[in-house]
Design an enzyme around this catalytic site. Structure first.
Site, PDB file in Angstrom:
ATOM      1  N   ASP A  19       1.282   2.514   3.649  1.00  0.00           N
ATOM      2  CA  ASP A  19       0.438   3.693   3.420  1.00  0.00           C
ATOM      3  C   ASP A  19       1.285   4.960   3.417  1.00  0.00           C
ATOM      4  O   ASP A  19       0.835   6.022   3.863  1.00  0.00           O
ATOM      5  CB  ASP A  19      -0.690   3.788   4.461  1.00  0.00           C
ATOM      6  CG  ASP A  19      -1.762   4.789   4.048  1.00  0.00           C
ATOM      7  OD1 ASP A  19      -1.854   5.124   2.863  1.00  0.00           O
ATOM      8  OD2 ASP A  19      -2.507   5.249   4.946  1.00  0.00           O
TER       9      ASP A  19
ATOM     10  N   HIS B  81      -4.723  -0.710   5.930  1.00  0.00           N
ATOM     11  CA  HIS B  81      -4.272   0.109   7.064  1.00  0.00           C
ATOM     12  C   HIS B  81      -5.218   0.056   8.274  1.00  0.00           C
ATOM     13  O   HIS B  81      -5.755   1.070   8.707  1.00  0.00           O
ATOM     14  CB  HIS B  81      -4.003   1.555   6.659  1.00  0.00           C
ATOM     15  CG  HIS B  81      -5.012   2.187   5.733  1.00  0.00           C
ATOM     16  ND1 HIS B  81      -6.355   2.154   5.949  1.00  0.00           N
ATOM     17  CD2 HIS B  81      -4.827   2.872   4.580  1.00  0.00           C
ATOM     18  CE1 HIS B  81      -6.956   2.797   4.965  1.00  0.00           C
ATOM     19  NE2 HIS B  81      -6.066   3.234   4.123  1.00  0.00           N
TER      20      HIS B  81
ATOM     21  N   HIS C 285       0.855  -1.204   0.000  1.00  0.00           N
ATOM     22  CA  HIS C 285       0.000   0.000   0.000  1.00  0.00           C
ATOM     23  C   HIS C 285       0.885   1.246   0.000  1.00  0.00           C
ATOM     24  O   HIS C 285       1.416   1.635   1.041  1.00  0.00           O
ATOM     25  CB  HIS C 285      -0.915   0.006   1.233  1.00  0.00           C
ATOM     26  CG  HIS C 285      -1.914   1.121   1.254  1.00  0.00           C
ATOM     27  ND1 HIS C 285      -3.268   0.911   1.488  1.00  0.00           N
ATOM     28  CD2 HIS C 285      -1.790   2.457   1.072  1.00  0.00           C
ATOM     29  CE1 HIS C 285      -3.902   2.061   1.450  1.00  0.00           C
ATOM     30  NE2 HIS C 285      -3.026   3.033   1.206  1.00  0.00           N
TER      31      HIS C 285
ATOM     32  N   HIS D 258       1.395   5.443  -1.696  1.00  0.00           N
ATOM     33  CA  HIS D 258       0.980   6.588  -2.513  1.00  0.00           C
ATOM     34  C   HIS D 258       2.250   7.184  -3.105  1.00  0.00           C
ATOM     35  O   HIS D 258       3.084   7.712  -2.368  1.00  0.00           O
ATOM     36  CB  HIS D 258       0.261   7.633  -1.658  1.00  0.00           C
ATOM     37  CG  HIS D 258      -0.993   7.094  -1.035  1.00  0.00           C
ATOM     38  ND1 HIS D 258      -2.216   7.159  -1.660  1.00  0.00           N
ATOM     39  CD2 HIS D 258      -1.201   6.449   0.133  1.00  0.00           C
ATOM     40  CE1 HIS D 258      -3.132   6.577  -0.893  1.00  0.00           C
ATOM     41  NE2 HIS D 258      -2.538   6.136   0.205  1.00  0.00           N
TER      42      HIS D 258
ATOM     43  N   HIS E 219     -10.612   0.961   1.772  1.00  0.00           N
ATOM     44  CA  HIS E 219     -10.437   1.977   2.808  1.00  0.00           C
ATOM     45  C   HIS E 219     -11.669   1.818   3.697  1.00  0.00           C
ATOM     46  O   HIS E 219     -12.754   2.249   3.329  1.00  0.00           O
ATOM     47  CB  HIS E 219     -10.341   3.381   2.205  1.00  0.00           C
ATOM     48  CG  HIS E 219     -10.069   4.421   3.236  1.00  0.00           C
ATOM     49  ND1 HIS E 219      -8.868   5.089   3.339  1.00  0.00           N
ATOM     50  CD2 HIS E 219     -10.842   4.882   4.254  1.00  0.00           C
ATOM     51  CE1 HIS E 219      -8.919   5.918   4.377  1.00  0.00           C
ATOM     52  NE2 HIS E 219     -10.100   5.818   4.941  1.00  0.00           N
TER      53      HIS E 219
ATOM     54  N   LYS F  45      -9.176  -0.462  -5.808  1.00  0.00           N
ATOM     55  CA  LYS F  45      -9.286   0.203  -4.509  1.00  0.00           C
ATOM     56  C   LYS F  45     -10.662   0.839  -4.348  1.00  0.00           C
ATOM     57  O   LYS F  45     -11.113   1.574  -5.218  1.00  0.00           O
ATOM     58  CB  LYS F  45      -8.200   1.286  -4.403  1.00  0.00           C
ATOM     59  CG  LYS F  45      -8.214   2.092  -3.107  1.00  0.00           C
ATOM     60  CD  LYS F  45      -7.742   1.259  -1.920  1.00  0.00           C
ATOM     61  CE  LYS F  45      -7.960   1.985  -0.602  1.00  0.00           C
ATOM     62  NZ  LYS F  45      -6.845   2.819  -0.216  1.00  0.00           N
TER      63      LYS F  45
HETATM   64  C1  NCD Z   1      -3.676   9.090   2.013  1.00  0.00           C
HETATM   65  C2  NCD Z   1      -3.223  10.137   0.986  1.00  0.00           C
HETATM   66  O1  NCD Z   1      -2.704  11.177   1.383  1.00  0.00           O
HETATM   67  O2  NCD Z   1      -3.370   9.874  -0.231  1.00  0.00           O
HETATM   68  N1  NCD Z   1      -3.683   9.698   3.305  1.00  0.00           N
HETATM   69  C3  NCD Z   1      -3.632   9.052   4.504  1.00  0.00           C
HETATM   70  O3  NCD Z   1      -3.778   9.712   5.527  1.00  0.00           O
HETATM   71  N2  NCD Z   1      -3.418   7.759   4.582  1.00  0.00           N
HETATM   72  C4  NCD Z   1      -4.997   8.531   1.635  1.00  0.00           C
HETATM   73  C5  NCD Z   1      -5.400   7.311   2.420  1.00  0.00           C
HETATM   74  O4  NCD Z   1      -4.802   6.241   2.278  1.00  0.00           O
HETATM   75  O5  NCD Z   1      -6.342   7.408   3.204  1.00  0.00           O
HETATM   76 ZN    ZN Z   2      -3.422   5.000   1.634  1.00  0.00          ZN
END
Ligand code: NCD
Ligand code: ZN
Length: 344
Positions: free
Chosen positions: A248, A175, A14, A16, A137, A100
């Site tokens: 995450d 998460h 996971h 970003h 999520h 997702k």
């Molecule tokens: C994530 C993001 O910034 O894209 N933020 C987070 O707090 N984890 C989005 C997410 O996974 O909820």
């Molecule tokens: Zn995330």
């Protein structure tokens, strides 16, 4: 005390990675530690088509240091109107590994998310059919539900029915932050698993308010009470095949975090493995780290285990207070702390 720990190369289920300059700045932090990563699709606009998934993968590969062996695994962003054929095609063409589900407005860039799961049963049937995991999520978004209760209520309102109606669908509860979620996953069938972040293993909700408001500890789902953190530590280090590594990692520019309406997300990619190692060591479970980091995830996804190894050494390293990137600075998780493990 073991001085080094060598494990099979891990994956991050996971992440970003963002886009543009931020992508170039962050991707190699992940690629340095992990062989593969499940890449979240919450860009602006989100990745809702096979073409967009393929193009994003190309941009990621163009930004990866060629000396690193890294494979991004792409995900589709589910909307109320996405067609089942998009998922089937994405799978057939080798573009989408998973899809997702963001409940609409649950988190960063989720405005196009699913407003009610009943809108996407056709999509979930198609995913079940082709063996594509659904990444959730897991939070309800009703205004009357307390932010700290959103995950537990999601289990009752959405998860239970989802698992019943799609018994063959692989589901990753992403998460997780609560004892309720850890218990639910442990008791569910083998088609249900969960990822656990490094930060939810290390701090509880007090960290967000310690001596003032601390935006760098704010992420979604938000950290919960201490009893939940302890339940997550137990689950992650239990050796159960149902829990695996998903950082995450969610970078935001320092100004976007330190703001009147600060963004949610913790940038933990640079020291992710060291952070997990510390937690596993404290729990007397270093022998379980390889399962969590390198074995449970690929087995759940039906992918081969990585060849090669990575070695962690018992060597102090100071985490910088901030990382200066090409366009902006980012505050990393563990900023200013000394970590007792280093990746060789
Ligand atoms: C994530 C993001 O910034 O894209 N933020 C987070 O707090 N984890 C989005 C997410 O996974 O909820
Ligand atoms: Zn995330």
């Amino acid at each position: 005390m073991t001085d080094t720990l060598t494990i099979r190369r891990p994956d991050d289920w996971h992440v970003h990675l963002r886009d543009g300059a931020m992508l170039s700045d962050v991707v190699n932090h992940t690629a340095r530690q992990f062989a593969r990563a499940i890449v979240m699709p919450n860009l602006k606009p989100p990745v809702t088509t096979v073409a967009a998934g393929r193009a994003y993968r190309d941009r990621i590969m163009a930004a990866v240091d060629p000396s690193l062996d890294f494979t991004p695994l792409m995900t589709a962003y589910l909307t109320d109107t996405i067609a089942p054929s998009e998922l089937r095609e994405g799978k057939n063409q080798g573009v989408f590994t998973a899809a997702k589900l963001y409940p609409a407005n649950a988190t960063t860039n989720s405005a196009h998310g699913v407003s009610d799961i009943k809108h996407i049963h056709g999509v979930l049937d198609a995913m079940e059919d082709v063996g594509m995991p659904l990444l959730l999520h897991g939070e309800v978004t009703h205004k009357d539900v307390d932010i700290f209760d959103r995950e537990a209520i999601f289990i009752d309102e959405v998860m239970v029915g989802l698992v019943r109606e799609h018994p063959g669908l692989k589901i990753v509860f992403e998460h997780i932050t609560t004892k309720e979620a850890a218990d639910f996953v442990a008791e569910a069938g083998d088609n249900v698993a969960a990822t656990i972040t490094p930060h939810h293993l290390r701090y509880n909700r007090n960290a967000i308010f310690e001596g003032g408001i601390r935006p760098h500890y704010y992420c979604l789902p938000i950290a919960k009470r201490e009893k939940h953190r302890l339940a997550l530590r137990k689950a992650a280090t239990s050796g159960s095949h149902k829990f695996f590594l998903g950082t995450d990692t969610a970078p935001h520019a320092v100004g976007a975090k330190e703001s009147a309406c600060g963004c949610a997300g913790v940038f933990n990619a640079p020291y992710a493995l060291e952070s997990y190692a510390l937690t596993f060591q404290e729990e007397g479970a270093l022998d379980k780290l390889e399962k969590f980091a390198s074995i449970n995830g690929p087995k759940f996804y039906g992918l081969p285990l990585n060849e090669g190894t990575i070695t962690l050494s018992k060597k102090d390293q100071k985490v910088p207070e901030r990382l200066t990137l090409s366009e902006t600075d980012i505050i990393p998780f563990h900023a200013g702390e000394t970590l007792s493990w280093s990746v060789s």
